[in-house]
Write an enzyme that holds these catalytic residues in place. Structure first.
Site: not given
Length: 268
Positions: A157, A161
């Site tokens: 990601h 995040k």
């Protein structure tokens, strides 16, 4: 006279996911974008901030006021774990159906919200991932685990995040765990020269989290067997990939009671 539209308030509308969500809601004939929430803005037209036509909807810095003033039917939340819990509490208290993409809640918290939704006879959804392809990847992973129980997950990601592993990875692990017995993987005497090299451990399955700029949301589920491997991979190239699932969820929460965890539970 046509059916009344579903009145949607978007929390976190100024963020990347929030912007795409507002566009998706605006573009669906069954949904009506009626307001947005951002703690730094109040009374400002959403169109002025986001730079595209959002009708007459305005920003509120107070969620409760936003939901009441707009007579909202659904709240969409793509904020962060530090504020989403309070947002869920407020929406359910006011009888507004939550559709939440933020992860990091405990099973106990989810069970409590489910009970509260049932008491108020409303539906709600918390989804680790709204991409239909990601939901299929999870389902296929559970199917594969029946025959290839040795499995590791690598999820990748963007570097902003906050939680690791991702909600999608956790949900995948939970689904796989229903299909295989907990067991150790790798050599029983293996040693980590650098702590954490083998990743997190979930009932013997290993999960590895990558956080780098340039990624959006990606996951590989790797199965190993005698003389073979199987890799299931899903890539969200951009945030538009989540929008069909978000729009579908806004409509589906109108048709059941209770809080559902995972979009796969609403699919056929």
């Amino acid at each position: 006279m046509g059916e009344e539209k579903i009145r949607v308030v978007v929390v976190g509308a100024k963020g990347k996911m929030g912007r795409e969500t507002v566009k998706a809601v605006m573009n669906d004939p069954e949904l009506d974008f009626v307001g947005a929430v951002d703690r730094t803005l109040d009374g400002v037209q959403v169109s002025e901030v986001l730079g595209f036509d959002c009708g007459e909807a305005a920003f509120y810095n107070d969620l409760g006021k936003a939901l009441i003033d707009t007579n909202a039917t659904v709240m969409i939340d793509f904020t962060n774990p530090s504020v989403v819990k309070g947002n869920l509490d407020k929406a359910i208290e006011l009888g507004v159906r939550p559709v939440v993409g933020t992860t990091g809640m405990t099973p106990e918290e989810i069970a409590n919200w489910d009970r509260e939704c049932r008491e108020r006879e409303i539906g709600g959804l918390i989804a680790p991932n709204f991409a239909i392809g990601a939901i299929l990847m999870m389902r296929f992973s559970a199917m594969a685990a029946k025959y290839m129980p040795h499995v590791e997950i690598i999820e990748m990601h963007h570097d902003q995040k906050l939680d690791a592993p991702s909600g999608t990875a956790l949900k995948t692990l939970e689904l796989i765990a229903k299909e295989r017995e907990a067991m150790g993987q790798g050599h029983p005497n293996e040693h980590e020269t650098i702590t954490g090299s083998r990743g997190g451990d979930y009932e013997g399955m290993r999960v590895h989290s990558v956080r780098l700029p340039g990624y959006v949301a990606h996951q590989q589920v790797i199965f190993g067997g005698l003389g073979q491997t199987l890799t299931l991979r899903h890539d969200s190239i951009n945030r538009e990939s989540f929008m069909p699932g978000v729009v579908m969820s806004c409509k589906m929460v109108m048709n059941y009671t209770g809080l559902v965890y995972g979009l796969e539970n609403l699919l056929d």
